[in-house]
Scaffold this motif. Structure first.
Motif, PDB file in Angstrom:
ATOM      1  N   THR A 137       9.601   5.554  -2.737  1.00  0.00           N
ATOM      2  CA  THR A 137       9.735   5.923  -4.253  1.00  0.00           C
ATOM      3  C   THR A 137       9.284   4.609  -4.886  1.00  0.00           C
ATOM      4  O   THR A 137       8.707   4.569  -5.933  1.00  0.00           O
ATOM      5  N   ASP A 138       9.755   3.416  -4.264  1.00  0.00           N
ATOM      6  CA  ASP A 138       9.506   2.239  -4.963  1.00  0.00           C
ATOM      7  C   ASP A 138       7.917   1.876  -5.153  1.00  0.00           C
ATOM      8  O   ASP A 138       7.568   1.255  -5.838  1.00  0.00           O
ATOM      9  N   PHE A 139       7.144   2.394  -4.184  1.00  0.00           N
ATOM     10  CA  PHE A 139       5.683   2.408  -4.001  1.00  0.00           C
ATOM     11  C   PHE A 139       4.965   3.654  -4.576  1.00  0.00           C
ATOM     12  O   PHE A 139       3.888   3.597  -4.349  1.00  0.00           O
ATOM     13  N   GLY A 140       5.595   4.579  -5.239  1.00  0.00           N
ATOM     14  CA  GLY A 140       5.165   5.651  -5.897  1.00  0.00           C
ATOM     15  C   GLY A 140       5.070   6.913  -5.122  1.00  0.00           C
ATOM     16  O   GLY A 140       4.232   8.028  -5.286  1.00  0.00           O
ATOM     17  N   GLY A 141       5.754   6.830  -4.032  1.00  0.00           N
ATOM     18  CA  GLY A 141       5.822   8.034  -3.203  1.00  0.00           C
ATOM     19  C   GLY A 141       6.156   9.367  -3.642  1.00  0.00           C
ATOM     20  O   GLY A 141       7.110   9.403  -4.600  1.00  0.00           O
ATOM     21  N   LYS A 142       5.779  10.436  -3.498  1.00  0.00           N
ATOM     22  CA  LYS A 142       5.966  11.831  -3.852  1.00  0.00           C
ATOM     23  C   LYS A 142       6.168  12.838  -2.595  1.00  0.00           C
ATOM     24  O   LYS A 142       5.415  13.264  -1.860  1.00  0.00           O
ATOM     25  N   GLY A 143       7.640  13.120  -2.812  1.00  0.00           N
ATOM     26  CA  GLY A 143       7.947  14.125  -1.601  1.00  0.00           C
ATOM     27  C   GLY A 143       7.952  15.577  -1.920  1.00  0.00           C
ATOM     28  O   GLY A 143       9.096  16.163  -1.614  1.00  0.00           O
ATOM     29  N   ASP A 144       6.561  16.052  -2.352  1.00  0.00           N
ATOM     30  CA  ASP A 144       6.665  17.342  -2.604  1.00  0.00           C
ATOM     31  C   ASP A 144       5.845  18.338  -1.584  1.00  0.00           C
ATOM     32  O   ASP A 144       5.458  19.391  -1.564  1.00  0.00           O
ATOM     33  N   GLY A 145       5.501  17.543  -0.330  1.00  0.00           N
ATOM     34  CA  GLY A 145       5.048  18.182   0.660  1.00  0.00           C
ATOM     35  C   GLY A 145       3.483  18.492   0.544  1.00  0.00           C
ATOM     36  O   GLY A 145       2.842  19.147   1.326  1.00  0.00           O
ATOM     37  N   ILE A 146       2.842  18.172  -0.668  1.00  0.00           N
ATOM     38  CA  ILE A 146       1.381  18.612  -0.925  1.00  0.00           C
ATOM     39  C   ILE A 146       0.694  17.111  -1.187  1.00  0.00           C
ATOM     40  O   ILE A 146      -0.417  17.070  -0.588  1.00  0.00           O
ATOM     41  N   THR A 147       1.278  16.380  -2.157  1.00  0.00           N
ATOM     42  CA  THR A 147       0.548  14.945  -2.196  1.00  0.00           C
ATOM     43  C   THR A 147       0.602  13.924  -1.268  1.00  0.00           C
ATOM     44  O   THR A 147       1.565  13.803  -0.513  1.00  0.00           O
ATOM     45  N   SER A 148      -0.644  13.379  -0.847  1.00  0.00           N
ATOM     46  CA  SER A 148      -0.858  12.428   0.098  1.00  0.00           C
ATOM     47  C   SER A 148      -0.032  11.154  -0.060  1.00  0.00           C
ATOM     48  O   SER A 148      -0.098  10.699  -1.256  1.00  0.00           O
ATOM     49  N   ASN A 149       0.777  10.763   0.852  1.00  0.00           N
ATOM     50  CA  ASN A 149       1.415   9.409   0.714  1.00  0.00           C
ATOM     51  C   ASN A 149       0.925   8.343   1.466  1.00  0.00           C
ATOM     52  O   ASN A 149       1.370   7.444   1.910  1.00  0.00           O
ATOM     53  N   THR A 150      -0.489   8.571   2.255  1.00  0.00           N
ATOM     54  CA  THR A 150      -0.790   7.815   3.174  1.00  0.00           C
ATOM     55  C   THR A 150      -1.279   6.316   2.645  1.00  0.00           C
ATOM     56  O   THR A 150      -0.521   5.407   3.279  1.00  0.00           O
ATOM     57  N   GLU A 151      -1.514   6.162   1.695  1.00  0.00           N
ATOM     58  CA  GLU A 151      -1.773   4.846   0.862  1.00  0.00           C
ATOM     59  C   GLU A 151      -0.457   4.028   0.537  1.00  0.00           C
ATOM     60  O   GLU A 151      -0.154   2.902   0.409  1.00  0.00           O
ATOM     61  N   VAL A 152       0.520   5.149   0.241  1.00  0.00           N
ATOM     62  CA  VAL A 152       1.814   4.570  -0.077  1.00  0.00           C
ATOM     63  C   VAL A 152       2.426   4.036   1.061  1.00  0.00           C
ATOM     64  O   VAL A 152       3.098   2.996   1.020  1.00  0.00           O
ATOM     65  N   PHE A 153       2.494   4.706   2.291  1.00  0.00           N
ATOM     66  CA  PHE A 153       3.243   4.112   3.307  1.00  0.00           C
ATOM     67  C   PHE A 153       2.605   2.950   3.624  1.00  0.00           C
ATOM     68  O   PHE A 153       3.379   1.979   3.923  1.00  0.00           O
ATOM     69  N   ARG A 154       1.154   2.796   3.872  1.00  0.00           N
ATOM     70  CA  ARG A 154       0.540   1.572   4.036  1.00  0.00           C
ATOM     71  C   ARG A 154       0.665   0.523   3.242  1.00  0.00           C
ATOM     72  O   ARG A 154       0.984  -0.649   3.539  1.00  0.00           O
ATOM     73  N   ALA A 155       0.731   0.846   1.804  1.00  0.00           N
ATOM     74  CA  ALA A 155       1.207  -0.210   0.966  1.00  0.00           C
ATOM     75  C   ALA A 155       2.516  -0.760   1.123  1.00  0.00           C
ATOM     76  O   ALA A 155       2.902  -1.911   0.898  1.00  0.00           O
ATOM     77  N   ALA A 156       3.347   0.148   1.415  1.00  0.00           N
ATOM     78  CA  ALA A 156       4.865  -0.287   1.438  1.00  0.00           C
ATOM     79  C   ALA A 156       5.095  -1.204   2.791  1.00  0.00           C
ATOM     80  O   ALA A 156       5.706  -2.339   2.495  1.00  0.00           O
ATOM     81  N   VAL A 157       4.466  -0.776   3.932  1.00  0.00           N
ATOM     82  CA  VAL A 157       4.759  -1.567   5.043  1.00  0.00           C
ATOM     83  C   VAL A 157       3.919  -2.826   4.767  1.00  0.00           C
ATOM     84  O   VAL A 157       4.593  -3.944   5.295  1.00  0.00           O
TER      85      VAL A 157
END
Length: 475
Positions: A52-72
């Motif tokens: 969530t520090d990187f803007g992740g949304k855990g709603d099962g609908i919103t894509s978090n692909t760029e969030v995971f990549r940016a976090a790593v």
């Protein structure tokens, strides 16, 4: 996601799980106060961040692909400063494929689901593995694995029984309809890496193989629950491939293919690459796979397989216990295999050795490249409701040798096969085996097959107790 397993095995599974000692419970979350979570890992981390520090949304609908990549990518700056851990909090986190970094922990909390995208565009194409020469599903390349990484050191993927859901059904359908030109994604694949831990998670519905360490070493896979429908294609549980020093322990697999498949490359490509899988211990594995093996050695074994141990193995409604799969063109070897204490329930075969396995990457394989199969030891086996005790075939002109079977009791099903042992181009010895084995397995009276007493090196690794605070969400 709710899983509805077939009723014909679920009752047996519940009964059997009560009989085996699985350490998942003792390794789950321990809360010392309202905010501290501890977990065992090969190494602890200095820096902590939440998705969530990187803007992740855990709603099962919103894509978090760029969030995971940016976090790593952000956390990779701490590789040489005590390492980092990325915490995935409760929620459903939809994402495409992403890679990890070194000195890094991905921790998936309880009630968190990392949900794999079903969009092909979220899986960039990568080259075939050099020891395979082509994609496993087709002549093209490979879709990148859901969670991956290459040339990494010290990687932990763990949690307090959080879930990684591969949402594989769309991929299985494409495979069945022959719509794939490239190989399906694997759920977790780490390449050319060392010091790997995958633990304390539930993995479900991978598009193909679930856990695939390849060209890697010093690997621990433990306290895992792996589920896929028993009719899903190629959903192998754990496939160590050209790997060294591996421990698979306290794992429960329901699969449409082999629960554990030990591999080392395919035909001429695997022979040329020449990297064996060796020094492995498989301990307290429970498998349900009606159409495949509990443990398979091969069929891709062209770089060699040696020094493999398996102990305290439980099977429920599976096709075979330990199956050796190879054939002309494979080359390589399967040697120094040691199995101790198998408890088997409702099996087609107990012992199954196949020297005529087909499936070649291309016409360029050499049919004169014959495998060596030797020094295969099985002891202390109890089985019930079995159709056939042993179906053991080698290769004409290239017999499989050095089998040893001791203290084996096989109870037959209500309608067993008339022929209980089929032994062709194999040789070995036996002791206290019921029903009486074929003449090729010479009765040596009272003996015990070998099983090494020295530890596998990975068994000496001591896990540290690591922690993070759920209230501290800044670096």
């Amino acid at each position: 996601m709710t899983i509805y397993p077939p009723s014909h095995w679920v009752t047996s599974a519940v009964l059997m799980l009560g009989l085996i000692n699985i350490s998942i419970v003792e390794c789950r979350r321990h809360v010392f106060d309202a905010s501290d979570v501890t977990y065992p890992a090969i190494n602890c981390r200095k820096h902590t961040a939440f998705l969530t520090d990187f803007g992740g949304k855990g709603d099962g609908i919103t894509s978090n692909t760029e969030v995971f990549r940016a976090a790593v990518k952000n956390l990779s700056q701490f590789e040489n400063d005590g390492g980092s851990q990325l915490i995935v909090p409760p929620g459903k986190w939809l994402t495409g494929s992403f890679n990890l970094t070194s000195h890094f922990t991905l921790f998936i909390q309880s009630d968190a689901v990392v949900l794999a995208s079903q969009d092909e565009g979220d899986y960039p194409l990568v080259e075939p593995l050099p020891s395979y020469g082509t994609g496993r599903d087709g002549p093209g390349g490979r879709f990148s694995s859901f969670i991956g990484g290459s040339n990494l050191t010290d990687v932990v993927i763990t949690g307090d029984n959080g879930t990684i859901d591969g949402q594989g059904s769309i991929w299985w359908d494409k495979f069945h309809k022959k719509k794939l030109k490239n190989t399906r994604p694997y759920l977790i694949e780490l390449m050319y890496s060392k010091q790997i831990q995958i633990s304390n998670l539930t993995l479900i519905d991978s598009p193909s193989w679930f856990v695939h360490p390849v060209y890697s070493s010093d690997i621990i896979a433990q306290d895992l629950t792996i589920h896929a429908p028993v009719d899903s294609p190629n959903t192998d549980g754990i496939n160590p491939d050209s790997c060294k020093n591996v421990k698979i322990q306290d794992v429960f697999v329901v699969s449409g293919d082999d629960c554990v498949a030990v591999k080392s490359g395919w035909d001429e490509y695997g022979i040329k690459f020449g990297m064996p899988t060796e020094q492995m211990i498989i301990r307290r594995l429970t498998c349900i796979s009606p159409d495949s093996a509990v443990i398979a050695l091969g069929s891709e074994m062209s770089g060699g397989i040696k020094n493999i141990r398996a102990e305290d193995i439980t099977a429920i409604n599976s096709e075979s216990a330990v199956r050796i799969k190879t054939g002309p063109g494979r080359g390589g070897y399967v040697t120094d295999i040691f199995v101790d204490k198998m408890n088997l329930h409702t099996m087609k075969y107990v012992f199954w050795t196949t020297g005529a396995y087909g499936q070649h990457p291309d016409p360029g394989y050499d049919p004169k490249a014959l495998p060596i199969v030797d020094r295969i030891n099985y002891r202390n086996v109890v089985a019930e409701d079995v159709k056939m005790a042993g179906n053991m075939g080698g290769i004409d002109g290239d017999p499989f040798t050095g089998f040893c079977l001791s203290n084996v009791t096989i109870g037959l099903s209500a309608k067993p096969k008339t022929l209980q042992w089929n032994c062709t181009d194999v040789s070995g010895i036996s002791s206290d085996v019921t029903p009486k084995p074929c003449d090729a397995l010479v009765d040596k009276g009272s003996i015990e097959c070998d099983y090494p007493s020295d530890p596998v090196p990975i068994d000496t690794v001591q896990l540290e107790t690591c922690s993070f605070s759920t209230q501290k969400q800044i670096l």
